[in-house]
Design an enzyme around this catalytic site. Structure first.
Site, PDB file in Angstrom:
ATOM      1  N   TYR A  63      -1.413  12.292   1.433  1.00  0.00           N
ATOM      2  CA  TYR A  63      -2.324  12.118   0.291  1.00  0.00           C
ATOM      3  C   TYR A  63      -2.380  13.380  -0.568  1.00  0.00           C
ATOM      4  O   TYR A  63      -2.580  13.307  -1.784  1.00  0.00           O
ATOM      5  CB  TYR A  63      -3.721  11.699   0.781  1.00  0.00           C
ATOM      6  CG  TYR A  63      -3.777  10.213   1.068  1.00  0.00           C
ATOM      7  CD1 TYR A  63      -3.243   9.690   2.246  1.00  0.00           C
ATOM      8  CD2 TYR A  63      -4.316   9.322   0.142  1.00  0.00           C
ATOM      9  CE1 TYR A  63      -3.257   8.327   2.500  1.00  0.00           C
ATOM     10  CE2 TYR A  63      -4.330   7.954   0.392  1.00  0.00           C
ATOM     11  CZ  TYR A  63      -3.802   7.466   1.568  1.00  0.00           C
ATOM     12  OH  TYR A  63      -3.818   6.110   1.812  1.00  0.00           O
ATOM     13  N   ASP A  85       0.848  -1.192   0.000  1.00  0.00           N
ATOM     14  CA  ASP A  85       0.000   0.000   0.000  1.00  0.00           C
ATOM     15  C   ASP A  85       0.891   1.253   0.000  1.00  0.00           C
ATOM     16  O   ASP A  85       1.771   1.389  -0.850  1.00  0.00           O
ATOM     17  CB  ASP A  85      -0.967  -0.087   1.205  1.00  0.00           C
ATOM     18  CG  ASP A  85      -2.014   0.996   1.233  1.00  0.00           C
ATOM     19  OD1 ASP A  85      -3.074   0.822   0.614  1.00  0.00           O
ATOM     20  OD2 ASP A  85      -1.753   2.034   1.871  1.00  0.00           O
ATOM     21  N   ARG A  86       0.728   2.180   0.930  1.00  0.00           N
ATOM     22  CA  ARG A  86       1.573   3.390   0.923  1.00  0.00           C
ATOM     23  C   ARG A  86       3.045   3.024   1.018  1.00  0.00           C
ATOM     24  O   ARG A  86       3.903   3.704   0.454  1.00  0.00           O
ATOM     25  CB  ARG A  86       1.212   4.347   2.062  1.00  0.00           C
ATOM     26  CG  ARG A  86      -0.240   4.713   2.202  1.00  0.00           C
ATOM     27  CD  ARG A  86      -0.899   5.157   0.945  1.00  0.00           C
ATOM     28  NE  ARG A  86      -0.520   6.492   0.511  1.00  0.00           N
ATOM     29  CZ  ARG A  86      -1.061   7.100  -0.555  1.00  0.00           C
ATOM     30  NH1 ARG A  86      -1.978   6.488  -1.283  1.00  0.00           N
ATOM     31  NH2 ARG A  86      -0.669   8.312  -0.901  1.00  0.00           N
ATOM     32  N   HIS A 105      -7.230  -6.744   0.330  1.00  0.00           N
ATOM     33  CA  HIS A 105      -6.128  -5.794   0.202  1.00  0.00           C
ATOM     34  C   HIS A 105      -4.958  -6.069   1.150  1.00  0.00           C
ATOM     35  O   HIS A 105      -3.807  -5.838   0.798  1.00  0.00           O
ATOM     36  CB  HIS A 105      -6.666  -4.389   0.457  1.00  0.00           C
ATOM     37  CG  HIS A 105      -5.628  -3.319   0.483  1.00  0.00           C
ATOM     38  ND1 HIS A 105      -4.847  -3.015  -0.605  1.00  0.00           N
ATOM     39  CD2 HIS A 105      -5.222  -2.484   1.476  1.00  0.00           C
ATOM     40  CE1 HIS A 105      -4.018  -2.020  -0.293  1.00  0.00           C
ATOM     41  NE2 HIS A 105      -4.226  -1.682   0.968  1.00  0.00           N
TER      42      HIS A 105
END
Lengths: 292, 291
Positions: free
Chosen positions: B211, B104-105, B272
C-alpha cells in the site's frame, strides 16, 4: 508531580449537564485560556503558562474527553462537536469570572478555539491557533495519496466500533507514534511527561475517537455553513505552523486569511509540539497577539 | 475445493510464488486481492477449468508466496515487481501468453502486467477497481474516508504493522464483514485461512509495503503512462453496483476507456467480493469474455 503545572491551582468546573472540566489556573492579570491538543493534556502548556502567568490570569483546562476532565459517552454527533467543546470553554471562563478572554489552542485545541471565535465573537478578544489548518481546508489538502500522513483522521472517522477496537488493542503504540513522530525535538517531552500523555490517552480512547469523528462530520457541516454565510473571525488572530505548506504545495497563510482577515501568520522551525519545543517563541508570539 | 488442481511453488527472479493449476485448454491466470489468497477463486476456478487451463496464484507478500524484504522506496512491493513475478510464473509453467483476471489488488497487478508486458496478455478482466492513478487523482475527502484502509496501511512503518499484530482479526473481520453484501460469502474454512495468512507478521508487513508502494510508485507510474501507454487487449470491467466504485464514479467504464480502446462490462448487484458473492454471474461473464 509530573501531571501538574507547578504553582497553578487545580479545580473542577461544571460547564454542561453532567460535564465537569479539570482546569489549572495561575497568575493574575487579563485572562488567557490555553487549549491543548492530541494526544496530550493541559500539561503541554507547562512552560508557556508559567511564563505568561507573570502578567496574565492563565487558564489551562483539559478539553472534554481528555485528561482529567469528564468524558461523556457520545450520545450523538453533538457531544464532541467543536461547537459543544467551544461552548464548554466559554462557560468555563465565565464561571471563573472572565466573560471575555484571549484564547490560544494547539492542534485539537486550536480547532476548538476557532469554533469558539466563530460562535462567540464577543467573548474572544484575541485568538491563536497552533499547527492546524481550518477543518475544511485540512480535509481539502490531506486526501488521496497524501492521506497516509493523516491516516489517523481517516481511521478515527470510521463508524463506532472499529477504530476504538483497533486503538484499544495497542494504545501506547498508537499515541506514542504521534508523540515521537511529530516532535521536532523529542527531548522537549521528558519521559515522565510522555508517560502521563500515554496514560491519559489510554484512558480516553472512546472520547478521543469521538472528537475526531466529529471533525469528519458535524464540524465540517458547521464550517460549511459559516463559509457559505461569509462568517469570519473578527478578532486579531495569530497562527503559528510548521512549514508544511512548502512540502505539501499549498499556501497555509492564504487558507487562514480566508477565515481571519486580521491575521499574523508565522512559520516556526520547531516541530508540532512547539509550545514544549520552543516555549519562549510561543510565549513571545502570544504576548504580541494580546498587545494587538 | 480446487479438486483436480495441483499445487505448485515456482521461483521467480524476485521471490517464490505459490499457486494451483488445473483444467485444460488455453491458459487463464487468476489474481486475488486483500485480505485474501488464491482461495477466493474456489467457486469460479473449477468451472473455468472445464474450458481453460486455470492458474490461480498468491501475489508476492500474500498467502503462501514469498515475502521478499522491502526497501525504503517500497519498490519490491510495487505492482511492477508484483506483476513481473506473475509473468515469470506463467512462463515457467509454459505459457508466454495468457488470459488474465484480477480482483482488487490482483486487478491492479493485472493491469500493470498488461501495460508492462503487453505481449503476454490476450484478454484482461478487472474486478471492482479503477486504476490506482485514477483513484488517487480523483480522490477527495469522501474517497479517503471510504478508502481509509489505503491511508492506514500506507502509514509509516511500524504503525499499521503493530496494529495488525496486536489484533489481526479486527481488520480482516472489518473487510470480510463490511465489504460484501451477500451473507455467507465465505465458507468457514476459507475465512479461517484468510485470517490465518493475514495474521502472519511478514504478510502484514508485506501488505503494508504494497500500500505504501501504491501511494507512491504505482501512482507515479500510472500517471507517467497516462496518455502514453495503453492496454492493447480487450478489457472486461465488472464492479459492485453499490460498492465504492459504483458510488464514487458517475461513469466507471469511462475511466477504463482512457486506458483501452476495447472496454466492456457493467455493475454487478453484489458487494466487493464479486467472485465469491456471485460466482455463477462471474463465471458466466468470464466465459463469455475470455472466449
Amino acid at each position: 508531580m509530573a501531571a501538574a503545572i507547578s504553582g497553578f491551582d487545580y479545580r473542577r468546573v461544571t460547564v454542561d449537564d453532567d460535564v465537569t472540566l479539570s482546569v489549572a489556573v495561575g497568575g493574575s492579570g487579563s485572562p488567557i485560556v490555553l487549549l491543548h491538543g492530541f494526544p496530550q493534556t493541559h500539561l503541554m502548556w507547562r512552560h508557556v503558562a508559567a511564563d505568561l502567568a507573570a502578567e496574565h490570569t492563565v487558564i489551562c483546562p483539559d478539553l472534554r474527553g481528555y485528561g482529567a476532565s469528564d468524558k461523556p459517552a457520545a450520545r450523538d454527533a453533538e457531544t464532541y462537536a467543536k461547537r459543544t467543546m467551544a461552548a464548554d470553554i466559554v462557560t468555563l471562563a465565565r464561571e471563573l469570572g472572565h466573560p471575555r478572554f484571549a484564547l490560544a489552542g494547539h492542534d485539537r485545541g486550536a480547532l476548538v478555539a476557532v469554533r469558539a471565535g466563530l460562535d462567540h465573537p464577543d467573548a474572544i478578544s484575541h485568538l491563536a491557533a497552533l499547527d492546524v489548518l481550518p477543518t475544511l481546508d485540512m480535509w481539502d489538502v490531506l486526501h488521496g495519496a497524501r492521506a497516509a500522513v493523516a491516516f489517523h483522521l481517516y481511521l478515527m472517522a470510521q463508524p463506532p466500533g472499529l477504530p476504538e477496537q483497533m486503538i484499544s488493542a495497542s494504545p501506547d503504540a498508537f499515541f506514542g507514534h504521534f508523540l515521537d513522530g511529530w516532535a521536532g525535538n523529542p527531548e522537549a517531552i521528558p519521559a515522565e511527561v510522555r508517560a502521563e500523555y500515554l496514560r491519559a490517552s489510554r484512558e480516553a480512547v472512546p472520547s478521543i475517537v469521538a472528537d475526531y469523528r466529529a471533525s469528519a462530520g458535524i464540524d465540517v457541516a458547521h464550517d460549511e455553513v459559516d463559509r457559505a454565510a461569509g462568517r469570519r473571525l473578527t478578532m486579531p488572530v495569530t497562527v503559528v505552523q510548521q512549514d508544511w505548506g512548502a512540502a505539501l504545495g499549498y499556501d497555509a497563510a492564504a487558507l487562514w486569511r480566508a477565515w481571519a482577515p486580521d491575521l499574523a501568520h508565522h512559520t516556526t522551525s520547531a516541530g508540532h509540539f512547539m509550545a514544549e519545543e520552543a516555549p519562549e517563541e510561543i510565549s513571545k508570539l502570544l504576548r504580541a497577539l494580546v498587545a494587538r | 475445493m480446487f479438486e483436480g488442481f495441483e499445487e505448485f511453488d515456482v521461483p521467480t527472479s524476485g521471490t517464490r510464488i505459490h499457486g494451483r493449476r488445473g483444467g485444460s485448454g488455453p491458459p487463464v491466470l487468476l489474481l486475488h486481492g486483500i485480505p485474501e489468497t488464491h482461495l477466493m477463486w474456489h467457486r469460479v476456478a473449477p468451472v473455468l477449468a472445464e474450458h481453460y487451463t486455470v492458474v490461480a496464484t498468491d501475489l508476492r507478500g500474500y498467502g503462501d508466496s514469498g515475502k521478499p524484504p522491502s526497501t525504503p522506496d517500497h519498490e519490491p512491493y510495487s505492482m511492477r515487481a508484483t506483476a513481473r513475478d506473475q509473468v515469470e510464473v506463467m512462463r515457467s509453467l509454459g505459457y508466454d501468453r495468457f488470459r488474465l483476471v484480477g480482483h482488487d489488488r490482483g486487478a491492479r497487478c493485472a493491469y500493470r502486467l498488461a501495460l508492462d508486458a503487453p505481449d503476454a496478455v490476450g484478454r484482461l478482466a478487472v474486478l471492482d477497481v479503477v486504476p490506482t492513478g485514477d483513484a488517487y487523482r480523483l480522490a477527495e475527502m469522501r474517497f479517503s474516508l471510504g478508502y481509509w484502509v489505503w491511508s492506514f496501511l500506507a502509514a509509516p512503518e511500524p504503525v499499521p504493522e503493530r496494529f495488525i499484530g496486536a489484533a489481526p482479526e479486527v481488520l480482516v473481520d472489518f473487510m470480510l464483514d463490511t465489504w460484501p453484501e451477500v451473507k455467507d460469502a465465505f465458507p468457514a474454512e476459507v475465512r479461517a485461512e484468510y485470517v490465518r495468512k493475514f495474521a502472519d507478521p511478514e504478510t502484514a508487513h508485506a501488505i503494508c509495503e504494497e500500500y505504501r508502494a501504491a501511494a507512491t510508485l504505482d501512482f507515479q507510474r500510472d500517471e507517467a503512462d497516462r496518455g502514453n501507454r495503453k492496454i492493447d487487449c480487450p478489457v472486461l470491467f465488472l464492479w459492485s453496483q453499490r460498492g465504492s466504485v459504483g458510488v464514487l464514479y458517475d461513469d466507471p467504464l469511462a475511466i477504463w476507456r482512457e486506458w483501452s480502446d476495447d472496454v466492456r462490462g457493467g455493475p454487478v448487484p453484489v458487494g466487493h467480493f464479486i467472485p465469491e458473492e456471485a460466482p455463477e454471474e462471474t463465471t458466466r461473464q468470464l466465459l463469455d469474455f475470455l472466449r
